[in-house]
Design a protein around this motif. Structure first.
Motif, PDB file in Angstrom:
ATOM      1  N   ILE A 268       6.421-106.280  14.861  1.00  0.00           N
ATOM      2  CA  ILE A 268       6.354-105.032  15.247  1.00  0.00           C
ATOM      3  C   ILE A 268       7.709-104.404  16.454  1.00  0.00           C
ATOM      4  O   ILE A 268       8.596-104.095  16.388  1.00  0.00           O
ATOM      5  CB  ILE A 268       5.878-104.009  15.341  1.00  0.00           C
ATOM      6  CG1 ILE A 268       5.183-103.871  13.805  1.00  0.00           C
ATOM      7  CG2 ILE A 268       6.237-102.314  15.550  1.00  0.00           C
ATOM      8  CD1 ILE A 268       3.662-103.104  13.379  1.00  0.00           C
TER       9      ILE A 268
ATOM     10  N   ALA B   2      11.439-105.963  15.693  1.00  0.00           N
ATOM     11  CA  ALA B   2      11.812-105.566  14.485  1.00  0.00           C
ATOM     12  C   ALA B   2      12.595-103.834  15.433  1.00  0.00           C
ATOM     13  O   ALA B   2      13.359-103.553  15.655  1.00  0.00           O
ATOM     14  CB  ALA B   2      11.244-103.808  13.457  1.00  0.00           C
ATOM     15  N   PHE B   3      11.600-103.795  16.739  1.00  0.00           N
ATOM     16  CA  PHE B   3      12.043-103.259  17.627  1.00  0.00           C
ATOM     17  C   PHE B   3      13.669-103.700  18.722  1.00  0.00           C
ATOM     18  O   PHE B   3      14.094-102.716  19.689  1.00  0.00           O
ATOM     19  CB  PHE B   3      10.989-102.261  19.036  1.00  0.00           C
ATOM     20  CG  PHE B   3      10.499-101.187  18.229  1.00  0.00           C
ATOM     21  CD1 PHE B   3      10.280 -99.502  18.842  1.00  0.00           C
ATOM     22  CD2 PHE B   3       9.488-100.910  17.448  1.00  0.00           C
ATOM     23  CE1 PHE B   3       9.938 -98.532  18.320  1.00  0.00           C
ATOM     24  CE2 PHE B   3       9.289 -99.749  16.390  1.00  0.00           C
ATOM     25  CZ  PHE B   3       9.283 -98.338  17.371  1.00  0.00           C
TER      26      PHE B   3
ATOM     27  N   ARG C  40      16.504-104.033  19.144  1.00  0.00           N
ATOM     28  CA  ARG C  40      17.570-104.229  18.422  1.00  0.00           C
ATOM     29  C   ARG C  40      18.521-102.589  19.222  1.00  0.00           C
ATOM     30  O   ARG C  40      17.476-102.122  19.972  1.00  0.00           O
ATOM     31  CB  ARG C  40      17.437-103.390  16.991  1.00  0.00           C
ATOM     32  CG  ARG C  40      16.699-102.436  16.706  1.00  0.00           C
ATOM     33  CD  ARG C  40      16.499-102.383  15.206  1.00  0.00           C
ATOM     34  NE  ARG C  40      15.892-102.673  15.014  1.00  0.00           N
ATOM     35  CZ  ARG C  40      16.174-103.659  13.204  1.00  0.00           C
ATOM     36  NH1 ARG C  40      16.952-102.913  12.076  1.00  0.00           N
ATOM     37  NH2 ARG C  40      15.131-104.501  12.439  1.00  0.00           N
TER      38      ARG C  40
ATOM     39  N   ALA D  40      18.690 -99.322  10.702  1.00  0.00           N
ATOM     40  CA  ALA D  40      18.001 -99.166  12.075  1.00  0.00           C
ATOM     41  C   ALA D  40      16.335 -98.647  12.200  1.00  0.00           C
ATOM     42  O   ALA D  40      15.806 -99.387  11.706  1.00  0.00           O
ATOM     43  CB  ALA D  40      18.670 -99.198  13.237  1.00  0.00           C
TER      44      ALA D  40
ATOM     45  N   ASP E 255      14.555 -99.169   8.500  1.00  0.00           N
ATOM     46  CA  ASP E 255      14.118-100.951   8.754  1.00  0.00           C
ATOM     47  C   ASP E 255      13.174-100.834  10.110  1.00  0.00           C
ATOM     48  O   ASP E 255      11.996-101.524   9.417  1.00  0.00           O
ATOM     49  CB  ASP E 255      15.295-101.435   9.028  1.00  0.00           C
ATOM     50  CG  ASP E 255      16.249-102.076   7.966  1.00  0.00           C
ATOM     51  OD1 ASP E 255      16.158-101.446   6.973  1.00  0.00           O
ATOM     52  OD2 ASP E 255      16.741-102.701   8.698  1.00  0.00           O
ATOM     53  N   THR E 256      13.644-100.848  11.067  1.00  0.00           N
ATOM     54  CA  THR E 256      11.810-100.326  11.931  1.00  0.00           C
ATOM     55  C   THR E 256      10.910 -99.394  11.584  1.00  0.00           C
ATOM     56  O   THR E 256       9.474-100.050  11.637  1.00  0.00           O
ATOM     57  CB  THR E 256      12.339 -99.758  12.927  1.00  0.00           C
ATOM     58  OG1 THR E 256      13.263 -99.858  13.805  1.00  0.00           O
ATOM     59  CG2 THR E 256      11.098 -99.709  13.922  1.00  0.00           C
ATOM     60  N   GLN E 257      10.694 -98.258  10.768  1.00  0.00           N
ATOM     61  CA  GLN E 257       9.532 -97.709   9.809  1.00  0.00           C
ATOM     62  C   GLN E 257       8.696 -98.573   8.572  1.00  0.00           C
ATOM     63  O   GLN E 257       7.512 -98.555   8.748  1.00  0.00           O
ATOM     64  CB  GLN E 257      10.151 -96.581   9.076  1.00  0.00           C
ATOM     65  CG  GLN E 257      10.507 -95.578  10.107  1.00  0.00           C
ATOM     66  CD  GLN E 257      10.890 -94.347   8.779  1.00  0.00           C
ATOM     67  OE1 GLN E 257      11.760 -94.032   8.768  1.00  0.00           O
ATOM     68  NE2 GLN E 257       9.615 -93.275   9.036  1.00  0.00           N
TER      69      GLN E 257
ATOM     70  N   LEU F 120       9.902-107.189   8.190  1.00  0.00           N
ATOM     71  CA  LEU F 120      11.367-107.460   8.728  1.00  0.00           C
ATOM     72  C   LEU F 120      12.306-108.346   8.216  1.00  0.00           C
ATOM     73  O   LEU F 120      12.314-109.358   7.204  1.00  0.00           O
ATOM     74  CB  LEU F 120      10.834-108.467  10.589  1.00  0.00           C
ATOM     75  CG  LEU F 120      12.238-107.977  11.314  1.00  0.00           C
ATOM     76  CD1 LEU F 120      12.117-106.930  11.562  1.00  0.00           C
ATOM     77  CD2 LEU F 120      12.021-108.794  12.617  1.00  0.00           C
TER      78      LEU F 120
ATOM     79  N   ARG G 248      19.592-107.790   9.388  1.00  0.00           N
ATOM     80  CA  ARG G 248      20.409-106.735   9.318  1.00  0.00           C
ATOM     81  C   ARG G 248      21.514-106.370   8.448  1.00  0.00           C
ATOM     82  O   ARG G 248      21.642-106.333   7.812  1.00  0.00           O
ATOM     83  CB  ARG G 248      21.158-106.187  10.932  1.00  0.00           C
ATOM     84  CG  ARG G 248      19.585-105.676  11.806  1.00  0.00           C
ATOM     85  CD  ARG G 248      20.007-106.024  13.336  1.00  0.00           C
ATOM     86  NE  ARG G 248      18.999-106.489  14.812  1.00  0.00           N
ATOM     87  CZ  ARG G 248      19.370-106.196  15.370  1.00  0.00           C
ATOM     88  NH1 ARG G 248      20.251-106.659  15.855  1.00  0.00           N
ATOM     89  NH2 ARG G 248      18.378-106.374  16.311  1.00  0.00           N
TER      90      ARG G 248
ATOM     91  N   LEU H 164       8.507 -92.180  14.999  1.00  0.00           N
ATOM     92  CA  LEU H 164       9.514 -92.012  14.212  1.00  0.00           C
ATOM     93  C   LEU H 164      10.086 -91.530  13.093  1.00  0.00           C
ATOM     94  O   LEU H 164      11.307 -91.494  12.665  1.00  0.00           O
ATOM     95  CB  LEU H 164       9.593 -94.268  13.756  1.00  0.00           C
ATOM     96  CG  LEU H 164       9.609 -95.158  14.302  1.00  0.00           C
ATOM     97  CD1 LEU H 164       9.210 -96.132  13.986  1.00  0.00           C
ATOM     98  CD2 LEU H 164      10.728 -95.550  15.582  1.00  0.00           C
TER      99      LEU H 164
END
Length: 306
Positions: free
Chosen positions: A177, A180-181, A183, A201, A204-206, A214, A217, A249
């Motif tokens: 996680i 994922a953040f 970015r 973004a 993808d983070t969700q 993950l 990109r 989110l």
């Protein structure tokens, strides 16, 4: 008493076939086990094959399923229907060599219906005088083999073997996680974000927060996968915090999408242009709050903050 460990199936079908080669080599002592042909060639229901001194020629058909339940597990049985099973079994009749054992190896969980298809087929073959045996290796069977053959386990799951406690599992989920953040969607001011990239973004983070997957990109391939998302966290305080992050989110993404639809957020030179400053502040606070809340959990877990 030995406690066995569960392992997640390989992410890609190519990895699954490579795994099946080693599985055949270990379980049936077939050092010459190999993949048969390549994509686009007629394979006659055979993805992997090898000759055993004791059993003769063994052929495997690999079926990696993408259908998964809420816990990120393959559905029992999945799309393996009776029609599919018997069609694949019929295809091996055109295989250029006599097969003594045919194995359907799949990432689906063990299912009595699919096992019944194998028994029905074996009865047909025996009735027709065909000296061949069909069997199904579900992912449960593959896991049993992984727990029985240390070399196989070390080759494919050496990172997983390092997991010794629920704290280790929590850290794996948190690390995914956290990545994922990491970015620009959580670094740049909202007004210089590009709408499409920002929404992608957030999506993808969700996904990482909810499933532990993950994505890269650019290629959109899964580049890291933990054992589930925030619901798999064992620490209740961390789980609650991540559940709130997931909710925030979702609200952030919905706010941007709704703003783009009602005109309160415009696309100006491919950037977000907020007509309503109060709305911009609300969305910025949601985004900043997600970062703060996650950083607090990461620090408590002994990991670097965002």
């Amino acid at each position: 008493m030995t406690i066995h460990q569960f392992y997640q199936p390989p992410l890609h079908w190519q990895q699954f076939e490579e795994f099946a080669v080693q599985l055949l080599a270990e379980v049936y002592d077939v050092p010459t086990a190999q993949q048969y042909g390549r994509s686009g060639q007629a394979q006659h229901g055979v993805d992997v094959y090898g000759r055993s001194r004791k059993h003769g020629l063994i052929a495997m058909q690999c079926k990696r399923l993408s259908d998964r339940d809420a816990n990120n597990q393959p559905y029992p049985g999945g799309p393996i229907t009776r029609e599919f099973f018997f069609a694949e079994a019929q295809a091996i009749e055109d295989f250029p060599h006599a097969v003594s054992i045919w194995i359907l190896v799949t990432t689906a969980r063990r299912d009595t219906r699919v096992q019944g298809y194998a028994e029905e087929l074996n009865e047909q073959w025996e009735k027709n005088g065909i000296d061949r045996t069909a069997t199904v290796w579900s992912w449960d069977d593959c896991v049993s083999h992984l727990n029985s053959y240390p070399d196989l386990r070390k080759r494919y799951y050496r990172d997983v073997i390092q997991v010794n406690s629920v704290d280790d599992l929590d850290q794996m989920v948190l690390e995914t996680i956290s990545m994922a953040f990491n970015r620009t969607a959580f670094e740049l001011p909202l007004h210089i974000e590009t709408p499409d990239e920002f929404l992608q973004a957030l999506q993808d983070t969700q996904r990482a927060v909810r499933t532990g997957e993950l994505l890269d990109r650019k290629s959109r391939h899964v580049i890291r996968k933990s054992i589930g998302g925030w619901r798999q966290i064992h620490n209740r305080d961390w789980q609650a915090a991540l559940g709130k992050i997931d909710k925030d989110l979702r609200a952030l993404r919905a706010g941007v999408e709704h703003g783009l639809k009602d005109g309160s957020i415009r696309r100006t030179s491919n950037y977000l242009d907020f007509a309503d400053r109060r709305k911009a502040d609300e969305l910025e606070e949601l985004r900043s709050g997600c970062v703060r809340d996650l950083s607090a959990v990461l620090i408590e877990a002994g990991l670097p903050p965002i």
